[in-house]
Design a protein around this motif. Sequence first.
Motif, PDB file in Angstrom:
ATOM      1  N   LYS A  88      -7.607  -1.688   3.002  1.00  0.00           N
ATOM      2  CA  LYS A  88      -6.471  -2.092   2.172  1.00  0.00           C
ATOM      3  C   LYS A  88      -6.940  -2.581   0.809  1.00  0.00           C
ATOM      4  N   MET A  89      -8.085  -3.267   0.778  1.00  0.00           N
ATOM      5  CA  MET A  89      -8.638  -3.741  -0.486  1.00  0.00           C
ATOM      6  C   MET A  89      -9.003  -2.576  -1.392  1.00  0.00           C
ATOM      7  N   VAL A  90      -9.686  -1.574  -0.840  1.00  0.00           N
ATOM      8  CA  VAL A  90     -10.103  -0.413  -1.627  1.00  0.00           C
ATOM      9  C   VAL A  90      -8.884   0.350  -2.151  1.00  0.00           C
ATOM     10  N   LYS A  91      -7.813   0.360  -1.377  1.00  0.00           N
ATOM     11  CA  LYS A  91      -6.584   1.036  -1.801  1.00  0.00           C
ATOM     12  C   LYS A  91      -5.758   0.200  -2.770  1.00  0.00           C
ATOM     13  N   LEU A  92      -6.241  -1.030  -3.069  1.00  0.00           N
ATOM     14  CA  LEU A  92      -5.531  -1.940  -3.976  1.00  0.00           C
ATOM     15  C   LEU A  92      -4.107  -2.211  -3.505  1.00  0.00           C
ATOM     16  N   GLU A  93      -3.953  -2.369  -2.208  1.00  0.00           N
ATOM     17  CA  GLU A  93      -2.631  -2.728  -1.689  1.00  0.00           C
ATOM     18  C   GLU A  93      -2.359  -4.194  -2.017  1.00  0.00           C
ATOM     19  N   VAL A 147      -8.581  10.598   0.069  1.00  0.00           N
ATOM     20  CA  VAL A 147      -9.694  10.405  -0.853  1.00  0.00           C
ATOM     21  C   VAL A 147      -9.338  10.925  -2.236  1.00  0.00           C
ATOM     22  N   VAL A 148      -8.795  12.133  -2.291  1.00  0.00           N
ATOM     23  CA  VAL A 148      -8.424  12.720  -3.581  1.00  0.00           C
ATOM     24  C   VAL A 148      -7.292  11.924  -4.222  1.00  0.00           C
ATOM     25  N   LYS A 149      -6.320  11.523  -3.407  1.00  0.00           N
ATOM     26  CA  LYS A 149      -5.164  10.795  -3.942  1.00  0.00           C
ATOM     27  C   LYS A 149      -5.595   9.482  -4.597  1.00  0.00           C
ATOM     28  N   TYR A 150      -6.442   8.735  -3.920  1.00  0.00           N
ATOM     29  CA  TYR A 150      -6.854   7.446  -4.473  1.00  0.00           C
ATOM     30  C   TYR A 150      -7.915   7.605  -5.565  1.00  0.00           C
ATOM     31  N   SER A 151      -8.650   8.711  -5.562  1.00  0.00           N
ATOM     32  CA  SER A 151      -9.555   8.986  -6.677  1.00  0.00           C
ATOM     33  C   SER A 151      -8.764   9.223  -7.954  1.00  0.00           C
ATOM     34  N   VAL A 152      -7.704  10.012  -7.838  1.00  0.00           N
ATOM     35  CA  VAL A 152      -6.815  10.245  -8.982  1.00  0.00           C
ATOM     36  C   VAL A 152      -6.148   8.943  -9.414  1.00  0.00           C
ATOM     37  N   SER A 205      -0.881  -0.324  -4.964  1.00  0.00           N
ATOM     38  CA  SER A 205      -0.850   1.130  -4.814  1.00  0.00           C
ATOM     39  C   SER A 205       0.383   1.587  -4.035  1.00  0.00           C
ATOM     40  N   HIS A 206       0.796   0.810  -3.029  1.00  0.00           N
ATOM     41  CA  HIS A 206       2.002   1.164  -2.274  1.00  0.00           C
ATOM     42  C   HIS A 206       3.228   1.192  -3.190  1.00  0.00           C
ATOM     43  N   ALA A 207       3.302   0.208  -4.090  1.00  0.00           N
ATOM     44  CA  ALA A 207       4.435   0.167  -5.015  1.00  0.00           C
ATOM     45  C   ALA A 207       4.419   1.371  -5.961  1.00  0.00           C
ATOM     46  N   VAL A 208       3.233   1.749  -6.443  1.00  0.00           N
ATOM     47  CA  VAL A 208       3.119   2.889  -7.364  1.00  0.00           C
ATOM     48  C   VAL A 208       3.485   4.190  -6.666  1.00  0.00           C
ATOM     49  N   LYS A 234       7.201   8.672  -5.279  1.00  0.00           N
ATOM     50  CA  LYS A 234       7.782   9.495  -4.227  1.00  0.00           C
ATOM     51  C   LYS A 234       9.294   9.316  -4.124  1.00  0.00           C
ATOM     52  N   ASN A 235       9.753   8.083  -4.103  1.00  0.00           N
ATOM     53  CA  ASN A 235      11.169   7.810  -3.858  1.00  0.00           C
ATOM     54  C   ASN A 235      12.027   7.946  -5.105  1.00  0.00           C
ATOM     55  N   ASP A 236      11.508   7.512  -6.245  1.00  0.00           N
ATOM     56  CA  ASP A 236      12.306   7.530  -7.472  1.00  0.00           C
ATOM     57  C   ASP A 236      12.109   8.795  -8.311  1.00  0.00           C
ATOM     58  N   LEU A 237      10.874   9.297  -8.342  1.00  0.00           N
ATOM     59  CA  LEU A 237      10.605  10.483  -9.152  1.00  0.00           C
ATOM     60  C   LEU A 237      10.515  11.760  -8.332  1.00  0.00           C
ATOM     61  N   GLY A 238      10.468  11.637  -7.010  1.00  0.00           N
ATOM     62  CA  GLY A 238      10.419  12.806  -6.139  1.00  0.00           C
ATOM     63  C   GLY A 238       9.095  13.539  -6.136  1.00  0.00           C
ATOM     64  N   ILE A 239       8.020  12.845  -6.510  1.00  0.00           N
ATOM     65  CA  ILE A 239       6.690  13.456  -6.537  1.00  0.00           C
ATOM     66  C   ILE A 239       6.023  13.247  -5.186  1.00  0.00           C
ATOM     67  N   LYS A 240       5.596  14.325  -4.543  1.00  0.00           N
ATOM     68  CA  LYS A 240       4.926  14.242  -3.251  1.00  0.00           C
ATOM     69  C   LYS A 240       3.464  14.627  -3.402  1.00  0.00           C
ATOM     70  N   PHE A 241       2.638  13.961  -2.626  1.00  0.00           N
ATOM     71  CA  PHE A 241       1.196  14.188  -2.696  1.00  0.00           C
ATOM     72  C   PHE A 241       0.731  14.852  -1.404  1.00  0.00           C
ATOM     73  N   ASN A 242       0.576  16.172  -1.452  1.00  0.00           N
ATOM     74  CA  ASN A 242       0.081  16.906  -0.286  1.00  0.00           C
ATOM     75  C   ASN A 242      -1.425  17.118  -0.402  1.00  0.00           C
ATOM     76  N   ILE A 243      -2.127  15.995  -0.561  1.00  0.00           N
ATOM     77  CA  ILE A 243      -3.577  16.024  -0.725  1.00  0.00           C
ATOM     78  C   ILE A 243      -4.181  14.953   0.176  1.00  0.00           C
ATOM     79  N   SER A 244      -5.494  14.999   0.320  1.00  0.00           N
ATOM     80  CA  SER A 244      -6.167  14.025   1.172  1.00  0.00           C
ATOM     81  C   SER A 244      -6.121  12.639   0.542  1.00  0.00           C
TER      82      SER A 244
END
Length: 303
Positions: free
Chosen positions: A16-21, A44-49, A24-27, A32-42
Motif C-alpha cells: 500500500k505504501m509503494v502504491k501511495l494509497e 506494475v505498468v499502471k503504477y510505473s506510469v 493513488s486510489h483517489a486518482v 475511471k468513474n468520472d472520466l471513463g478511462i480504464k486501465f487494461n494493463i498490469s
Amino acid sequence: MNIQKIWLLLIPYLMKMVKLEPFSHAVFGFLKNDLGIKFNISEVVKYSVFYFSILSLLVGFSTLPLSYNDNSFSYFGLEFPTSSLTASRNFGIELLQDFYLIGWLGISLLFLFGLLLPLGNSFLVNQTLWLRLTPCLPYEIAAARAIWVIIYALFMGLLSLIWAVLCTWINDFPLNSLLVDIEGLMSHILISGGMVVFIDFNIKNYLSRMFISIIAVVIPIILIIAYIPISLINSVGMITKFFPYTMPLALVKLLPDNQTHFLVTAGLGLLLLFLSVVIKFITINGLTFRKYLTFKFKGESLK
C-alpha cells in the motif's frame, strides 16, 4: 525474533505504501468513474506510469517555467530584478524550498491516512485479535510496526531526493540546499509514527486512536510553539540548541541550525520506536519469569 514472520506482516502495508494509497486510489477512481478511462494493463505498468506522470508534473512545474541570469530571476514570465547571478540562484533555491514545504504539507496528509491512522487502527480490538492469530509474538508485532514507520520515512525521503536531484540538476542548483528540508520531512514521519506506536496503554477505542494519530501529525506545530518562548528565554542554552522540532512551514527557514533540531527529532522518533519494542519484550519475558517463579515456589516444574 523471527524476521521472516515480521516480513510477512509487513508485506500488505508496504504494498500500500509503494502504491501511495490512499492518494493513488483517489486518482484512479477519478479517472475511471468520472472520466471513463480504464486501465487494461498490469499493476506494475499502471503504477510505473502513475509515478512517471506525478514526478514529471512536479518537476516540470518546479523547473520548466524557471529561468535566471545575471540581473533577474523569472518564473512563469514574472521577472524579479536581482543584483547578481548568485542572488538569482539563491532566489531560485528559495523558490524550490518553498515548493517542497508546500509538498510537505500534502505528504503530511498522505502519511496521516496512509501510515498513522492504519498504524493506530492496528491497536483496535478486531485488529489485535487478527494479529494474535499470526505466529508472531507481541514484541515481534511491535517490531513490525516500528520497521513500517522507518521504511515509510525512508521511502518518502527517497521520492523527495529524486525530485530534488532532478530539479537541482536541471537548474544547476546545489543539491545540499534541499537536503535539510528532506531530512525535516523524514524526522516528521519518525516522530509522528513513534508517538502513535509508543502511546499504547491498551487504548482500543477507535476515536481515541484517531485522535492520537491527528495529534501526532501536528506535533511539529506543538513543538515549534513550545520552542519559540524557550529560545527567547534561553537563546544559547543546551535545551534551545537541541530542542526537537520539525515543521513544514516557511517559519522554519527563519530559525537557525534547523539540521541539528531535525536530527534530534528523528533520533527521538527512533527512540520511541525502539522503546515500544523493548517494552513489549520485557513485558512478555517478565511475565514468563514471574510464571517460572510461581511454579518454583509451588514446588512444580515447568515442562
